[in-house]
Design a protein around this motif. Sequence first.
Motif, short mmCIF file in Angstrom:
data_model
loop_
_atom_site.label_atom_id
_atom_site.label_comp_id
_atom_site.label_asym_id
_atom_site.label_seq_id
_atom_site.Cartn_x
_atom_site.Cartn_y
_atom_site.Cartn_z
N GLU A 122 0.87 -1.17 0.00
CA GLU A 122 0.00 0.00 0.00
C GLU A 122 0.91 1.23 0.00
O GLU A 122 1.83 1.33 0.80
N VAL A 123 0.62 2.14 -0.90
CA VAL A 123 1.51 3.28 -1.12
C VAL A 123 1.28 4.37 -0.08
O VAL A 123 0.14 4.74 0.21
N GLY A 124 2.38 4.88 0.49
CA GLY A 124 2.31 6.10 1.29
C GLY A 124 2.46 7.29 0.36
O GLY A 124 1.72 8.28 0.45
N GLY A 125 3.41 7.20 -0.54
CA GLY A 125 3.62 8.22 -1.57
C GLY A 125 4.73 7.76 -2.49
O GLY A 125 5.74 7.25 -2.02
N LEU A 126 4.50 7.87 -3.79
CA LEU A 126 5.55 7.46 -4.74
C LEU A 126 6.22 8.70 -5.31
O LEU A 126 5.57 9.71 -5.60
N VAL A 127 7.54 8.61 -5.46
CA VAL A 127 8.30 9.66 -6.13
C VAL A 127 9.02 8.97 -7.28
O VAL A 127 9.76 8.02 -7.06
N GLY A 128 8.76 9.42 -8.49
CA GLY A 128 9.37 8.71 -9.60
C GLY A 128 9.29 9.48 -10.91
O GLY A 128 8.77 10.60 -10.96
N VAL A 129 9.81 8.84 -11.93
CA VAL A 129 9.77 9.43 -13.27
C VAL A 129 9.21 8.38 -14.22
O VAL A 129 9.20 7.19 -13.91
N SER A 130 8.72 8.84 -15.37
CA SER A 130 8.37 7.88 -16.41
C SER A 130 8.69 8.50 -17.76
O SER A 130 8.73 9.72 -17.92
N ALA A 143 -0.74 3.48 -13.32
CA ALA A 143 0.49 4.21 -13.62
C ALA A 143 1.66 3.26 -13.49
O ALA A 143 1.55 2.20 -12.86
N LEU A 144 2.77 3.64 -14.10
CA LEU A 144 3.99 2.87 -13.94
C LEU A 144 5.15 3.85 -13.82
O LEU A 144 5.27 4.77 -14.63
N LEU A 145 5.93 3.67 -12.78
CA LEU A 145 6.98 4.65 -12.50
C LEU A 145 8.33 3.97 -12.26
O LEU A 145 8.39 2.86 -11.74
N HIS A 146 9.37 4.69 -12.63
CA HIS A 146 10.72 4.33 -12.23
C HIS A 146 11.00 5.18 -10.99
O HIS A 146 10.98 6.41 -11.05
N LEU A 147 11.20 4.53 -9.85
CA LEU A 147 11.28 5.28 -8.60
C LEU A 147 12.64 5.96 -8.46
O LEU A 147 13.68 5.38 -8.77
N VAL A 148 12.62 7.19 -7.98
CA VAL A 148 13.86 7.95 -7.77
C VAL A 148 13.78 8.63 -6.40
O VAL A 148 12.72 8.69 -5.78
N SER A 172 15.42 20.35 -22.31
CA SER A 172 14.89 19.39 -23.28
C SER A 172 14.55 18.05 -22.62
O SER A 172 13.72 17.30 -23.13
N VAL A 173 15.17 17.75 -21.47
CA VAL A 173 14.89 16.49 -20.79
C VAL A 173 13.40 16.37 -20.43
O VAL A 173 12.86 15.27 -20.32
N ARG A 174 12.74 17.51 -20.31
CA ARG A 174 11.31 17.47 -19.95
C ARG A 174 10.45 16.91 -21.08
O ARG A 174 9.29 16.56 -20.86
N ASP A 175 11.01 16.90 -22.30
CA ASP A 175 10.26 16.28 -23.40
C ASP A 175 10.36 14.76 -23.36
O ASP A 175 9.59 14.06 -24.01
N TRP A 176 11.34 14.26 -22.61
CA TRP A 176 11.58 12.82 -22.60
C TRP A 176 11.07 12.16 -21.31
O TRP A 176 10.69 10.99 -21.30
N LEU A 177 11.14 12.92 -20.25
CA LEU A 177 10.89 12.34 -18.93
C LEU A 177 9.86 13.17 -18.20
O LEU A 177 9.88 14.39 -18.26
N SER A 178 8.95 12.49 -17.49
CA SER A 178 7.99 13.21 -16.66
C SER A 178 8.31 12.87 -15.21
O SER A 178 8.52 11.71 -14.87
N PHE A 179 8.34 13.86 -14.37
CA PHE A 179 8.64 13.68 -12.95
C PHE A 179 7.35 13.87 -12.17
O PHE A 179 6.58 14.78 -12.48
N THR A 180 7.11 13.03 -11.16
CA THR A 180 5.82 13.12 -10.47
C THR A 180 5.60 14.49 -9.83
O THR A 180 4.48 14.96 -9.74
N GLY A 181 6.70 15.12 -9.35
CA GLY A 181 6.57 16.49 -8.85
C GLY A 181 5.99 16.58 -7.46
O GLY A 181 6.06 17.61 -6.81
N GLU A 182 5.37 15.52 -7.00
CA GLU A 182 4.83 15.46 -5.65
C GLU A 182 4.72 13.97 -5.30
O GLU A 182 4.93 13.11 -6.15
N ARG A 183 4.39 13.69 -4.03
CA ARG A 183 4.23 12.29 -3.65
C ARG A 183 2.85 11.85 -4.13
O ARG A 183 1.85 12.45 -3.78
#
Lengths: 270, 415
Positions: B271-279, B378-383, B297-308
């Motif tokens: 159960e998620v408390g909060g995820l921080v990640g990119v996709s 959703a699917l995230l790569h956690l960072v 330009s990285v913002r065109d390739w990667l999206s960051f969750t920006g919040e938990r």
Amino acid sequence: MLEIRNITKTFFPGTVNEVRALRGVTLTIEDGCFAAIIGTNGSGKSTLLNAVAGTFLPDEGSVFIDGTDITHWPEHKRARLVGRVFQNPFAGTAAEMTIAENIAIAMKRGKSRGVGQALSRSVRDEIADKVRALNMGLENRLDNPIGTLSGGQRQALTLLMATWVRPKLLLLDEHTAALDPKSAAQVAALTSEIIARDKLTVLMVTHSMQQAVQMPGRVVMMHAGNVVEDYAGERKKGLRIADLMRAFDRVRRRDLFDAAVANIVVPQYA
Amino acid sequence: MNITQKESNGILEMGLSGRLDAASSDFFYNAVAANIREGRQKIRVDASGLEYLSSAGLRSLLRSHRELSGVGGSFAIIRASDFVVKTLSMSGFDSLLALETDAEKQAEESPAEEGGAKVRHEEGIRLELYELDADASMEAQLCGGWKSWTAPEEGMTARVPLGSDCVALGIGAPGEDYASVREGLGDFLAAAGCAAWMPPGDSGTPDYLVQEGRFTPEVIALSAIRGSGEFSHLLRFQPEKEGAVLSLHALAAKTLAATKRTSTAFTALVEVGGLVGVSTIRSPGLIADGKAAEFPSVRDWLSFTGERVHEGALALLVGFVDASGSAANAAFLPEPPSTKGVRLHVHAAVFPFHPLANGIINMAESVAQLFSGAEPLALLHLVEDDRPTVGLGCSTFVRGAVWISGVNFTKGTNS
């Protein structure tokens, strides 16, 4: 039909309050197209509408209606071509004049108004007919000051007045936002009906995702003074509220992704 | 309608008084659902104070029963007054009434089973560590020759089968050959023959494939880690204090501690408390030069969750942890800013919450059940985000099950 070319507008330039409200917006609305503009607060959607209406002159860029460059036309001159309904139900009508008098003024939009009698018998009948079609019982109250009506009734009348003489372009600036839910739904339905009947070209600013998905044939999303999404044709047909929410989310996330974030996450993305 | 609760010997008794009808049935069901979420999965309803039971109320009792059966719990109505018994038996639901059989009494009297778990209490969290098979270990292949953020070439890709015998994560997409997936590569994870990946672009929702009959999911990957073998341990955790959560980094450290190894693989349902990640929002197959990694330009390739994000949802995690210091593994396992030499690569697929059974549960069954229910959100790569003051930290989890194994990394071959 409506052509907006690379419009920029900065309010309070050179001060701490500087706002770059429009950052080079280009948008073409075809004849007979009903387009909605959505966006977060401060995204520039109302500013864009005001730029078309002539509330201010843009810093750069130009506005064409039917191939005529109206960029430097003052607001009142544009009113010949453009009908408008505002968010505030008290704007757009003269509160102390009667319903009939308000409409008589609207009937002569774009024509010389002169000093003759505005309200002849036949004109009154014509007004009563159209007002009756609103199904609000207002045809019996044509001599009441318009200020005595409810917000929903006034918005319905304003809409009727703005489209009495077919405008080249109708601008709707969140015209249901200040109404209670039932009146808002009524005015929205009336709006769709009039637009479909008269095949109007419309630019509507709205906060309501539901309106954006249901009413228009095209949805333009603005953010930070730019157009960031444009749903038209087939893409608009499949549009759901969830898609708009996701698009907003995408835009917001992009904003939160700054250089400091990039420094941290890029090395962690293997 | 009033609900009182008391717990003894692992059995929760919910005392109902007043009317259980359309007005109160949601209130009752939500109370049951909250208990299930918090791991109280043997529930008895004391109906002695019940004054009225409508069909809506009946339905909420049935729903509670079904939900608890689904997680291997139990649900029964006790001390029912005559009219409750009558209502239930007339509608054919008298099986919900507890017949205080010997077996049940015995179950009630025996203390909550822990099945040989080592139980620890840390910072408001109860941790149970079960040994599944002390000798079990995994072999993990590092597949694909792509170096992040460079322009990829076909020769760098690897064909990665994602059958039920493996857990895997990486960047790839299902397809016939590299040309067909080049524009659609995204983050993926797989466990127990279920694979989810995030196609880049507008949709924002993951797609998924499930092994069925002779069909086995497979991806063409630029980079992937594929682990096969058995899990040696199962870690269960849940909060004892409100607000207590387990961070991703703490979880990674626990996998190392549990196996006493320097490299581990894990799969978790949490159960998620909060995820921080990119996709990935644009396929890395389209990277043409080194500029993709540069801001902005990285913002065109990667999206960051920006919040938990995704608090309260259920996430399937597939992760690999490496504290061996091996340079060969470094390209596949990035090092978060604050883990001091512990490298990890974790992907999370997010699903709507559903409760898990307590104790030892089977990974393959639980994952299969997850994919047969709702679709991934959703699917995230956690960072980890360690910006001063505003940083979001790393992802956190409230409760869940983590299957763990030591792992040997080996270099896989490219296709």
